[in-house]
Scaffold this motif. Structure first.
Motif, mmCIF file in Angstrom:
data_model
loop_
_atom_site.group_PDB
_atom_site.id
_atom_site.type_symbol
_atom_site.label_atom_id
_atom_site.label_comp_id
_atom_site.label_asym_id
_atom_site.label_seq_id
_atom_site.Cartn_x
_atom_site.Cartn_y
_atom_site.Cartn_z
ATOM 1 N N UNK A 38 0.819 -1.213 0.000
ATOM 2 C CA UNK A 38 0.000 0.000 0.000
ATOM 3 C C UNK A 38 0.858 1.269 0.000
ATOM 4 N N UNK A 39 2.174 1.092 -0.047
ATOM 5 C CA UNK A 39 3.068 2.238 -0.045
ATOM 6 C C UNK A 39 3.323 2.804 1.339
ATOM 7 N N UNK A 40 3.000 2.014 2.363
ATOM 8 C CA UNK A 40 3.217 2.440 3.733
ATOM 9 C C UNK A 40 4.349 1.618 4.357
ATOM 10 N N UNK A 41 4.500 1.708 5.689
ATOM 11 C CA UNK A 41 5.640 1.070 6.333
ATOM 12 C C UNK A 41 5.245 0.193 7.517
ATOM 13 N N UNK A 67 10.390 -0.828 5.970
ATOM 14 C CA UNK A 67 10.432 -0.882 7.430
ATOM 15 C C UNK A 67 10.982 0.418 8.012
ATOM 16 N N UNK A 68 10.363 0.870 9.092
ATOM 17 C CA UNK A 68 10.818 2.072 9.791
ATOM 18 C C UNK A 68 11.467 1.658 11.104
ATOM 19 N N UNK A 69 12.806 1.570 11.144
ATOM 20 C CA UNK A 69 13.480 1.130 12.374
ATOM 21 C C UNK A 69 13.555 2.264 13.391
ATOM 22 N N UNK A 244 16.959 5.182 -1.553
ATOM 23 C CA UNK A 244 16.052 6.210 -2.079
ATOM 24 C C UNK A 244 14.600 5.852 -1.764
ATOM 25 N N UNK A 245 14.246 4.574 -1.968
ATOM 26 C CA UNK A 245 12.878 4.139 -1.676
ATOM 27 C C UNK A 245 12.568 4.323 -0.191
ATOM 28 N N UNK A 246 13.529 3.994 0.649
ATOM 29 C CA UNK A 246 13.327 4.180 2.091
ATOM 30 C C UNK A 246 13.078 5.654 2.410
ATOM 31 N N UNK A 247 13.851 6.539 1.791
ATOM 32 C CA UNK A 247 13.692 7.973 2.032
ATOM 33 C C UNK A 247 12.305 8.443 1.609
ATOM 34 N N UNK A 248 11.824 7.960 0.479
ATOM 35 C CA UNK A 248 10.505 8.362 -0.010
ATOM 36 C C UNK A 248 9.408 7.871 0.934
#
Length: 261
Positions: A38-41, A67-69, A244-248
Motif C-alpha cells: 500500500x506504499x506504507x511502512x 520498514x521504519x526502524x 532512495x525508496x526508504x527515504x521516499x
C-alpha cells in the motif's frame, strides 16, 4: 556433555519453537506485506538489546525497504556501560511513562501501517506504551516476546498490563525464563541467552515470507545484496535505489506532522 553441545541442543529446541509458529509467521508476513504494497511502512521498535532485532530486519544484506526502524539511543546504547550514556540510565528510561508518546509524536502514521514491537519480557514500560500508542492510532501490532519469560515476569506498567495485551499477534522466541540457558556447577546464575537466537530466526522467516509476497504481487523488493552475488555495479544500484525508496517512504511519515486532521 560440553557446554557448547548443551547450548546447541537448547538452540535446537528454540528452532523447534519457531518452526511450530510457521502458520502464524505467514499470517504476520501477509499483514506486513499489505502495508508495504500500500506504499506504507512496518514500524519496528525494540529497547535494550531488542534493538538488535530491529536492525536485523533493516537495513542489512538480504533486507529491503518497507520498514521504519525506530531506535532510541537513550534506551538502547550500551557500549559505554557506565558513566555518561551508561546502562543504568538506559534501564531507567526504559520504564519512564510517557516516553513512548514523545517518540510517536515524530511520526504521521496511517491505519495502513503496521508495527512490530520486540521485548523479551514484554514487561518494560516503553515497549508496552509504544504498542498502546500504535493501537490508539488504529494500527495493528505484532509482539515478539519470549513467552516463558513474559509469563514469569511482572509488568512495570502501573496498570499491570504487558506488551501482549496490546498485540494482535504474538510471536515467541522460545527462550526460557531469565533468557540465559546454560547452568554451571557452583554458579547460581546461568549464562548464554537464547532470545536473540529465536528473535533472529523469526525476523528472517518474516523477511523471507514478506519478500515472497511482494515479489508475487509485482513489487519485487530492492534487496541489499553483495557484489559477489549480483555483480559490483548491480549491488551499488540496489543499495542506492533501496535507500532512495526508504527515504521516499519515510517522507510520508513527516509530511503532515502537527496538522490537525
Amino acid at each position: 556433555m560440553s557446554v557448547t553441545k548443551q547450548y546447541l541442543e537448547k538452540g535446537s529446541d528454540i528452532l523447534s519453537v519457531v518452526a511450530q509458529q510457521e502458520s502464524k509467521i505467514q499470517e504476520v508476513a501477509k499483514l506486513f506485506a499489505k502495508s508495504i504494497l500500500a506504499g506504507r511502512m512496518v514500524h519496528l521498535f525494540g529497547s535494550g538489546h531488542s534493538r538488535m532485532m530491529v536492525e536485523e530486519m533493516w537495513p542489512r544484506y538480504g533486507s529491503f525497504p518497507g520498514f521504519n526502524p525506530i531506535v532510541e539511543l537513550s534506551v538502547s546504547f550500551h557500549n559505554l556501560v557506565v558513566g555518561a550514556n551508561g546502562q543504568r540510565q538506559a534501564m531507567f528510561l526504559e520504564n519512564v511513562p510517557g516516553f513512548a508518546a514523545k517518540i510517536m509524536r515524530n511520526f504521521d502514521t496511517s491505519k495502513e501501517d503496521t508495527a512490530l514491537i520486540i521485548s523479551s519480557s514484554g514487561c518494560n514500560v516503553v515497549p508496552i506504551e509504544m504498542a498502546e500508542e500504535f493501537k490508539e492510532r488504529g494500527i495493528k501490532v505484532v509482539a515478539l516476546v519470549s513467552s516463558l519469560h513474559l509469563e514469569g515476569s511482572t509488568s512495570k506498567k502501573s496498570d499491570g498490563k504487558k506488551l501482549t495485551d496490546f498485540a494482535d499477534y504474538v510471536l515467541d522466541t522460545g527462550a526460557p525464563l531469565g533468557d540465559a540457558m546454560i547452568y554451571l556447577d557452583g554458579l547460581d546464575s546461568p549464562v548464554a541467552p537464547g532470545s536473540t537466537l529465536g528473535g533472529v530466526l523469526l525476523i528472517n522467516c518474516l523477511k523471507a515470507e514478506i519478500a515472497k509476497i511482494l515479489h508475487e504481487n509485482g513489487k519485487s523488493p530492492k534487496v541489499l545484496s553483495s557484489g559477489k552475488i549480483v555483480g559490483e555495479q548491480r549491488a551499488v544500484e540496489l543499495f542506492e535505489s533501496a535507500y532512495d525508496e526508504h527515504a521516499h517512504l519515510m517522507a510520508k511519515l513527516y509530511q503532515n506532522i502537527g496538522n490537525k486532521k
